[in-house]
Design a protein around this motif. Structure first.
Motif, PDB file in Angstrom:
ATOM      1  N   TYR A 242       0.922  -1.280   0.249  1.00 53.15           N
ATOM      2  CA  TYR A 242       0.038  -0.147   0.388  1.00 53.15           C
ATOM      3  C   TYR A 242       0.975   1.306   0.220  1.00 53.15           C
ATOM      4  O   TYR A 242       1.367   1.387   1.140  1.00 53.15           O
ATOM      5  CB  TYR A 242      -0.889  -0.223   0.923  1.00 53.15           C
ATOM      6  N   VAL A 243       0.432   2.607  -0.841  1.00 51.75           N
ATOM      7  CA  VAL A 243       1.235   3.270  -0.968  1.00 51.75           C
ATOM      8  C   VAL A 243       0.568   4.827  -0.379  1.00 51.75           C
ATOM      9  O   VAL A 243      -1.054   4.517  -1.316  1.00 51.75           O
ATOM     10  CB  VAL A 243       1.909   3.862  -1.909  1.00 51.75           C
ATOM     11  N   ASP A 244      -0.222   5.053   0.661  1.00 50.80           N
ATOM     12  CA  ASP A 244      -1.328   6.192   0.752  1.00 50.80           C
ATOM     13  C   ASP A 244      -1.902   5.931   0.856  1.00 50.80           C
ATOM     14  O   ASP A 244      -3.212   5.991   1.063  1.00 50.80           O
ATOM     15  CB  ASP A 244      -0.472   8.073  -0.011  1.00 50.80           C
ATOM     16  N   GLY A 245      -2.396   4.496   1.169  1.00 51.05           N
ATOM     17  CA  GLY A 245      -3.993   3.607   1.716  1.00 51.05           C
ATOM     18  C   GLY A 245      -4.378   3.162   0.185  1.00 51.05           C
ATOM     19  O   GLY A 245      -5.080   2.433   0.680  1.00 51.05           O
ATOM     20  N   HIS A 246      -3.687   3.330  -0.846  1.00 48.12           N
ATOM     21  CA  HIS A 246      -4.000   2.736  -2.399  1.00 48.12           C
ATOM     22  C   HIS A 246      -3.259   1.209  -2.433  1.00 48.12           C
ATOM     23  O   HIS A 246      -1.216   1.270  -2.115  1.00 48.12           O
ATOM     24  CB  HIS A 246      -3.548   3.514  -3.489  1.00 48.12           C
ATOM     25  N   ARG A 247      -4.080   0.162  -2.620  1.00 51.32           N
ATOM     26  CA  ARG A 247      -3.013  -1.040  -3.131  1.00 51.32           C
ATOM     27  C   ARG A 247      -2.440  -1.266  -4.288  1.00 51.32           C
ATOM     28  O   ARG A 247      -3.030  -0.282  -5.296  1.00 51.32           O
ATOM     29  CB  ARG A 247      -4.357  -2.237  -2.590  1.00 51.32           C
TER      30      ARG A 247
ATOM     31  N   SER B 294       9.753  16.810  -2.340  1.00 42.35           N
ATOM     32  CA  SER B 294      11.011  17.842  -1.799  1.00 42.35           C
ATOM     33  C   SER B 294      10.684  18.224   0.123  1.00 42.35           C
ATOM     34  O   SER B 294       9.538  18.993  -0.908  1.00 42.35           O
ATOM     35  CB  SER B 294      11.661  18.865  -2.312  1.00 42.35           C
ATOM     36  N   GLU B 295      11.678  17.847   0.914  1.00 46.46           N
ATOM     37  CA  GLU B 295      11.627  18.458   2.109  1.00 46.46           C
ATOM     38  C   GLU B 295      11.788  20.487   1.428  1.00 46.46           C
ATOM     39  O   GLU B 295      11.340  21.442   2.313  1.00 46.46           O
ATOM     40  CB  GLU B 295      12.403  18.212   2.765  1.00 46.46           C
ATOM     41  N   PHE B 296      11.890  20.445   0.668  1.00 46.41           N
ATOM     42  CA  PHE B 296      12.748  22.374  -0.280  1.00 46.41           C
ATOM     43  C   PHE B 296      11.576  22.949  -0.663  1.00 46.41           C
ATOM     44  O   PHE B 296      11.666  23.848  -1.138  1.00 46.41           O
ATOM     45  CB  PHE B 296      14.179  21.894  -0.259  1.00 46.41           C
ATOM     46  N   GLY B 297      10.525  22.086  -1.538  1.00 44.61           N
ATOM     47  CA  GLY B 297       9.651  22.390  -2.474  1.00 44.61           C
ATOM     48  C   GLY B 297       8.665  21.857  -2.742  1.00 44.61           C
ATOM     49  O   GLY B 297       8.778  20.773  -1.573  1.00 44.61           O
TER      50      GLY B 297
ATOM     51  N   VAL C 203      11.490   6.743   2.618  1.00 44.05           N
ATOM     52  CA  VAL C 203      10.061   6.998   2.453  1.00 44.05           C
ATOM     53  C   VAL C 203       9.499   6.223   3.713  1.00 44.05           C
ATOM     54  O   VAL C 203      10.360   5.944   4.577  1.00 44.05           O
ATOM     55  CB  VAL C 203       9.160   5.719   1.650  1.00 44.05           C
ATOM     56  N   TRP C 204       8.088   6.681   4.362  1.00 43.38           N
ATOM     57  CA  TRP C 204       7.908   6.049   5.467  1.00 43.38           C
ATOM     58  C   TRP C 204       6.769   4.999   5.491  1.00 43.38           C
ATOM     59  O   TRP C 204       6.267   4.880   4.883  1.00 43.38           O
ATOM     60  CB  TRP C 204       6.969   7.002   6.203  1.00 43.38           C
ATOM     61  N   GLN C 205       6.623   3.809   6.565  1.00 49.16           N
ATOM     62  CA  GLN C 205       6.248   3.476   7.292  1.00 49.16           C
ATOM     63  C   GLN C 205       5.027   3.679   7.905  1.00 49.16           C
ATOM     64  O   GLN C 205       5.306   5.138   8.451  1.00 49.16           O
ATOM     65  CB  GLN C 205       6.835   2.016   7.651  1.00 49.16           C
ATOM     66  N   ASP C 206       3.760   2.797   7.156  1.00 54.60           N
ATOM     67  CA  ASP C 206       2.742   3.903   8.611  1.00 54.60           C
ATOM     68  C   ASP C 206       3.261   3.189  10.013  1.00 54.60           C
ATOM     69  O   ASP C 206       2.700   4.137  10.520  1.00 54.60           O
ATOM     70  CB  ASP C 206       1.293   2.597   8.009  1.00 54.60           C
ATOM     71  N   GLU C 207       3.528   2.374  10.377  1.00 52.99           N
ATOM     72  CA  GLU C 207       4.446   2.546  11.940  1.00 52.99           C
ATOM     73  C   GLU C 207       5.177   3.673  12.352  1.00 52.99           C
ATOM     74  O   GLU C 207       5.453   3.577  13.276  1.00 52.99           O
ATOM     75  CB  GLU C 207       4.865   1.291  12.519  1.00 52.99           C
ATOM     76  N   GLY C 208       6.144   4.228  11.325  1.00 51.16           N
ATOM     77  CA  GLY C 208       6.494   5.516  11.344  1.00 51.16           C
ATOM     78  C   GLY C 208       7.802   5.633  10.999  1.00 51.16           C
ATOM     79  O   GLY C 208       8.245   6.519  10.812  1.00 51.16           O
TER      80      GLY C 208
ATOM     81  N   THR D 297       4.440   8.605   1.017  1.00 49.95           N
ATOM     82  CA  THR D 297       5.258   9.240   0.274  1.00 49.95           C
ATOM     83  C   THR D 297       5.455  10.857   1.597  1.00 49.95           C
ATOM     84  O   THR D 297       6.373  11.567   0.633  1.00 49.95           O
ATOM     85  CB  THR D 297       4.085  10.106  -0.407  1.00 49.95           C
ATOM     86  N   MET D 298       4.325  10.688   2.487  1.00 51.83           N
ATOM     87  CA  MET D 298       4.626  12.166   3.896  1.00 51.83           C
ATOM     88  C   MET D 298       4.671  11.782   4.645  1.00 51.83           C
ATOM     89  O   MET D 298       3.801  10.404   4.946  1.00 51.83           O
ATOM     90  CB  MET D 298       3.542  12.753   2.945  1.00 51.83           C
ATOM     91  N   PRO D 299       5.753  12.139   5.476  1.00 49.88           N
ATOM     92  CA  PRO D 299       5.406  11.668   7.144  1.00 49.88           C
ATOM     93  C   PRO D 299       4.083  11.886   7.039  1.00 49.88           C
ATOM     94  O   PRO D 299       3.415  12.529   7.742  1.00 49.88           O
ATOM     95  CB  PRO D 299       6.277  12.454   8.026  1.00 49.88           C
ATOM     96  N   SER D 300       3.701  10.860   8.699  1.00 48.70           N
ATOM     97  CA  SER D 300       2.526  11.028   9.625  1.00 48.70           C
ATOM     98  C   SER D 300       2.341  13.201   9.877  1.00 48.70           C
ATOM     99  O   SER D 300       3.706  12.756  10.384  1.00 48.70           O
ATOM    100  CB  SER D 300       1.744  10.210   9.850  1.00 48.70           C
ATOM    101  N   GLU D 301       1.703  13.134   9.643  1.00 46.32           N
ATOM    102  CA  GLU D 301       1.612  15.049  10.749  1.00 46.32           C
ATOM    103  C   GLU D 301       1.774  14.317  12.528  1.00 46.32           C
ATOM    104  O   GLU D 301       2.520  15.997  13.214  1.00 46.32           O
ATOM    105  CB  GLU D 301       0.460  15.161  10.404  1.00 46.32           C
TER     106      GLU D 301
END
Length: 100
Positions: free
Chosen positions: A21-26, A49-52, A70-75, A93-97
Motif C-alpha cells: 500500500y502507498v498512501d492507502g492505495h493497494r 522534496s523537503e525544500f519545495g 519513504v515512511w512506513q505507516d508504523e513511523g 510518501t510523506m511523514p504522518s503529521e
C-alpha cells in the motif's frame, strides 16, 4: 487509480506477485523488487522534496544520496532503493503529521 508507472518492467515477469500500500492505495509488484522499483512501477513518486513541492523519484539508486526516503505507516522511514518490498507493506510518501 494510477496505471502507468514512471518505470516500466521489460522482462522478468515470472516472479510471485506481492501486494503493498502507498498512501492507502493497494498496489502490486513482484517478489524481489525494491521498494523504489515497486513504487515507481506502480505510478507513484517516492516523496516530495523537503525544500519545495517537487516530486522525488530517487537519484543514485544505491543508498548513498538519501533522496529515496519513504515512511512506513508504523513511523520509521526507510531507504526505498535498498529495501526489499515485503508482502503487505504500508508506505507513505510523506511523514504522518503526528511525527512532525
Amino acid at each position: 487509480m494510477i496505471t502507468a508507472g514512471r518505470i516500466v518492467r521489460l522482462a522478468e515477469f515470472d516472479r510471485a506477485e506481492v501486494h503493498f500500500y502507498v498512501d492507502g492505495h493497494r498496489c502490486s509488484a513482484l517478489a524481489g523488487d525494491t521498494v523504489l522499483t515497486a513504487m515507481l512501477a506502480s505510478g507513484h513518486v517516492l516523496r516530495k522534496s523537503e525544500f519545495g513541492a517537487e516530486p522525488r523519484a530517487g537519484f543514485c539508486l544505491m543508498g548513498a544520496c538519501q533522496d529515496c526516503w519513504v515512511w512506513q505507516d508504523e513511523g520509521p522511514r526507510l531507504r526505498a532503493c535498498s529495501t526489499l518490498l515485503g508482502e503487505g507493506m504500508r508506505l507513505r510518501t510523506m511523514p504522518s503529521e503526528s511525527w512532525l
